[in-house]
Every structure is written in C-alpha cells, then in structure tokens.
Design a protein around this motif. Structure first.
Motif, PDB file in Angstrom:
ATOM      1  N   LEU A  60      20.414 129.923  76.172  1.00  0.00           N
ATOM      2  CA  LEU A  60      21.397 130.925  76.586  1.00  0.00           C
ATOM      3  C   LEU A  60      21.354 131.146  78.097  1.00  0.00           C
ATOM      4  O   LEU A  60      22.404 131.235  78.751  1.00  0.00           O
ATOM      5  N   LEU A  61      20.163 131.203  78.649  1.00  0.00           N
ATOM      6  CA  LEU A  61      20.013 131.406  80.087  1.00  0.00           C
ATOM      7  C   LEU A  61      20.544 130.209  80.870  1.00  0.00           C
ATOM      8  O   LEU A  61      21.278 130.367  81.848  1.00  0.00           O
ATOM      9  N   LEU A  62      20.204 129.023  80.439  1.00  0.00           N
ATOM     10  CA  LEU A  62      20.689 127.816  81.112  1.00  0.00           C
ATOM     11  C   LEU A  62      22.215 127.720  81.031  1.00  0.00           C
ATOM     12  O   LEU A  62      22.882 127.367  82.006  1.00  0.00           O
ATOM     13  N   ALA A  63      22.770 128.085  79.878  1.00  0.00           N
ATOM     14  CA  ALA A  63      24.220 128.012  79.690  1.00  0.00           C
ATOM     15  C   ALA A  63      24.963 128.985  80.604  1.00  0.00           C
ATOM     16  O   ALA A  63      26.125 128.752  80.933  1.00  0.00           O
ATOM     17  N   ALA A  64      24.301 130.043  81.011  1.00  0.00           N
ATOM     18  CA  ALA A  64      24.937 130.985  81.936  1.00  0.00           C
ATOM     19  C   ALA A  64      25.304 130.302  83.248  1.00  0.00           C
ATOM     20  O   ALA A  64      26.243 130.714  83.931  1.00  0.00           O
ATOM     21  N   PHE A  65      24.590 129.227  83.580  1.00  0.00           N
ATOM     22  CA  PHE A  65      24.802 128.518  84.842  1.00  0.00           C
ATOM     23  C   PHE A  65      25.350 127.103  84.656  1.00  0.00           C
ATOM     24  O   PHE A  65      25.672 126.442  85.639  1.00  0.00           O
ATOM     25  N   ARG A  66      25.447 126.676  83.413  1.00  0.00           N
ATOM     26  CA  ARG A  66      25.992 125.350  83.089  1.00  0.00           C
ATOM     27  C   ARG A  66      27.089 125.514  82.042  1.00  0.00           C
ATOM     28  O   ARG A  66      26.815 125.529  80.832  1.00  0.00           O
ATOM     29  N   PRO A  67      28.333 125.624  82.485  1.00  0.00           N
ATOM     30  CA  PRO A  67      29.439 125.881  81.557  1.00  0.00           C
ATOM     31  C   PRO A  67      29.566 124.870  80.419  1.00  0.00           C
ATOM     32  O   PRO A  67      30.039 125.234  79.340  1.00  0.00           O
ATOM     33  N   THR A  68      29.144 123.642  80.631  1.00  0.00           N
ATOM     34  CA  THR A  68      29.258 122.655  79.549  1.00  0.00           C
ATOM     35  C   THR A  68      28.377 123.009  78.354  1.00  0.00           C
ATOM     36  O   THR A  68      28.644 122.571  77.236  1.00  0.00           O
ATOM     37  N   LEU A  69      27.334 123.791  78.572  1.00  0.00           N
ATOM     38  CA  LEU A  69      26.437 124.197  77.486  1.00  0.00           C
ATOM     39  C   LEU A  69      26.888 125.481  76.789  1.00  0.00           C
ATOM     40  O   LEU A  69      26.328 125.860  75.755  1.00  0.00           O
ATOM     41  N   LEU A 113      30.122 137.872  71.298  1.00  0.00           N
ATOM     42  CA  LEU A 113      31.532 137.772  70.887  1.00  0.00           C
ATOM     43  C   LEU A 113      32.462 137.965  72.085  1.00  0.00           C
ATOM     44  O   LEU A 113      33.443 137.229  72.244  1.00  0.00           O
ATOM     45  N   ALA A 114      32.142 138.937  72.937  1.00  0.00           N
ATOM     46  CA  ALA A 114      32.975 139.180  74.121  1.00  0.00           C
ATOM     47  C   ALA A 114      32.907 137.993  75.080  1.00  0.00           C
ATOM     48  O   ALA A 114      33.932 137.556  75.620  1.00  0.00           O
ATOM     49  N   GLY A 115      31.719 137.453  75.282  1.00  0.00           N
ATOM     50  CA  GLY A 115      31.560 136.293  76.166  1.00  0.00           C
ATOM     51  C   GLY A 115      32.260 135.067  75.625  1.00  0.00           C
ATOM     52  O   GLY A 115      32.916 134.327  76.374  1.00  0.00           O
ATOM     53  N   ALA A 116      32.140 134.849  74.322  1.00  0.00           N
ATOM     54  CA  ALA A 116      32.803 133.691  73.705  1.00  0.00           C
ATOM     55  C   ALA A 116      34.320 133.834  73.786  1.00  0.00           C
ATOM     56  O   ALA A 116      35.038 132.856  74.049  1.00  0.00           O
ATOM     57  N   ALA A 117      34.822 135.052  73.577  1.00  0.00           N
ATOM     58  CA  ALA A 117      36.266 135.283  73.672  1.00  0.00           C
ATOM     59  C   ALA A 117      36.750 135.045  75.104  1.00  0.00           C
ATOM     60  O   ALA A 117      37.815 134.437  75.316  1.00  0.00           O
ATOM     61  N   ALA A 118      35.972 135.505  76.073  1.00  0.00           N
ATOM     62  CA  ALA A 118      36.339 135.279  77.476  1.00  0.00           C
ATOM     63  C   ALA A 118      36.309 133.797  77.803  1.00  0.00           C
ATOM     64  O   ALA A 118      37.200 133.290  78.498  1.00  0.00           O
ATOM     65  N   ARG A 119      35.323 133.104  77.299  1.00  0.00           N
ATOM     66  CA  ARG A 119      35.226 131.653  77.523  1.00  0.00           C
ATOM     67  C   ARG A 119      36.443 130.941  76.904  1.00  0.00           C
ATOM     68  O   ARG A 119      37.032 130.045  77.505  1.00  0.00           O
ATOM     69  N   TRP A 120      36.833 131.361  75.712  1.00  0.00           N
ATOM     70  CA  TRP A 120      37.987 130.768  75.050  1.00  0.00           C
ATOM     71  C   TRP A 120      39.248 131.044  75.866  1.00  0.00           C
ATOM     72  O   TRP A 120      40.098 130.160  76.037  1.00  0.00           O
ATOM     73  N   GLN A 121      39.361 132.245  76.406  1.00  0.00           N
ATOM     74  CA  GLN A 121      40.533 132.600  77.215  1.00  0.00           C
ATOM     75  C   GLN A 121      40.590 131.758  78.484  1.00  0.00           C
ATOM     76  O   GLN A 121      41.664 131.278  78.874  1.00  0.00           O
ATOM     77  N   VAL A 122      39.460 131.551  79.150  1.00  0.00           N
ATOM     78  CA  VAL A 122      39.403 130.713  80.353  1.00  0.00           C
ATOM     79  C   VAL A 122      39.829 129.285  80.001  1.00  0.00           C
ATOM     80  O   VAL A 122      40.643 128.681  80.705  1.00  0.00           O
ATOM     81  N   ASN A 123      39.332 128.768  78.896  1.00  0.00           N
ATOM     82  CA  ASN A 123      39.709 127.412  78.472  1.00  0.00           C
ATOM     83  C   ASN A 123      41.193 127.305  78.152  1.00  0.00           C
ATOM     84  O   ASN A 123      41.843 126.312  78.488  1.00  0.00           O
ATOM     85  N   ALA A 124      41.728 128.348  77.538  1.00  0.00           N
ATOM     86  CA  ALA A 124      43.163 128.350  77.201  1.00  0.00           C
ATOM     87  C   ALA A 124      44.010 128.365  78.471  1.00  0.00           C
ATOM     88  O   ALA A 124      45.041 127.684  78.560  1.00  0.00           O
ATOM     89  N   GLN A 125      43.593 129.112  79.486  1.00  0.00           N
ATOM     90  CA  GLN A 125      44.324 129.166  80.744  1.00  0.00           C
ATOM     91  C   GLN A 125      44.240 127.833  81.476  1.00  0.00           C
ATOM     92  O   GLN A 125      45.214 127.395  82.111  1.00  0.00           O
ATOM     93  N   LEU A 126      43.090 127.172  81.415  1.00  0.00           N
ATOM     94  CA  LEU A 126      42.938 125.880  82.055  1.00  0.00           C
ATOM     95  C   LEU A 126      43.748 124.786  81.391  1.00  0.00           C
ATOM     96  O   LEU A 126      44.176 123.827  82.031  1.00  0.00           O
ATOM     97  N   ALA A 127      43.961 124.931  80.091  1.00  0.00           N
ATOM     98  CA  ALA A 127      44.700 123.939  79.323  1.00  0.00           C
ATOM     99  C   ALA A 127      46.204 123.982  79.618  1.00  0.00           C
ATOM    100  O   ALA A 127      46.923 123.033  79.330  1.00  0.00           O
TER     101      ALA A 127
END
Length: 128
Positions: A60-69, A113-127
């Motif tokens: 979890l800590l590493l993923a905070a700095f590595r978006p691919t994880l 859940l909030a972080g995952a939703a935000a991540r999904w939103q960022v991915n949707a905007q990039l797409a």
C-alpha cells in the motif's frame, strides 16, 4: 486528485503496518489484541500474520508512489479490511481491543473506497 489517492494509500498502509509489531512476540500480540497468546503454535500463526500485514502495508505504501501498483494495492487492501469486518460481524462477541481494530478497519475501508473511486475517476478522465 493524485495527492488524495496517495494519501488514502498511505493512511491505509499505516493501518496495516501497525500490527507488524506483533512479529516481536506474544507480549506485543497481547498488547495489540488483548488476547493472551500462551500456546506456541498460535503464537507462530499470529506472528506470521503480523508479517503478512507488514507485506500488505508495504504494498500500500509503495503504491502511493507508484501508480501502476495502485489497482492491485486497492484490491488487496479492500479484501483485507472487508474480510476482517465481515468475519467480525459473523463472530459477534469480541473484546474491546478488537472492537477498536474493527473501528480502525472501518475507517480504512472508507479511505480505500474513496481512493479507489478517485483512481477510477482519474483513469476515466484520461481515457477521454
């Protein structure tokens, strides 16, 4: 938004890294959970559990700095806290220290859940 995603992962990592102290022995496990660990086999299992929490906290800590994880980290974190909360609900009667763990894990669940939703939103905007 990316800072928010990282913050949720860092906070969830802290929740999962705290039990790592249990690897030091039964006294630390008793302090964490309010359960005397007198049987050596149970101590082994609980200390190993502490190591696994450390691994998950590290991811979890590493993923905070590595978006691919991040997708894997969010899934692993959600499975961890979600399964514990479900099991606690099914068991019912738990001691005060474990009730505190339930509360902390419920907060971690909301963060993840909030972080995952935000991540999904960022991915949707990039797409787009």
């Amino acid at each position: 938004m990316r800072l928010f995603i990282s913050a949720t992962l860092i906070l969830a990592a802290l929740v999962h890294l705290l039990p790592l102290a249990g690897v030091l022995g039964s006294a630390q496990l008793n302090t964490l959970y309010g359960i005397p660990i007198a049987e050596p086999n149970l101590e082994l299992l609980m200390r190993h559990r502490a190591v696994l929490f450390g691994l998950l906290g590290g991811l979890l800590l590493l993923a905070a700095f590595r978006p691919t994880l991040q997708p894997a980290a969010f899934i692993a974190g959600l499975v961890s806290v979600g399964s514990f909360l479900l099991l606690a609900l099914l068991v019912g009667e738990i001691n005060p220290l474990l009730r505190r763990v339930v509360i902390v894990d419920a907060v971690a669940l909301v963060l993840l859940l909030a972080g995952a939703a935000a991540r999904w939103q960022v991915n949707a905007q990039l797409a787009k």
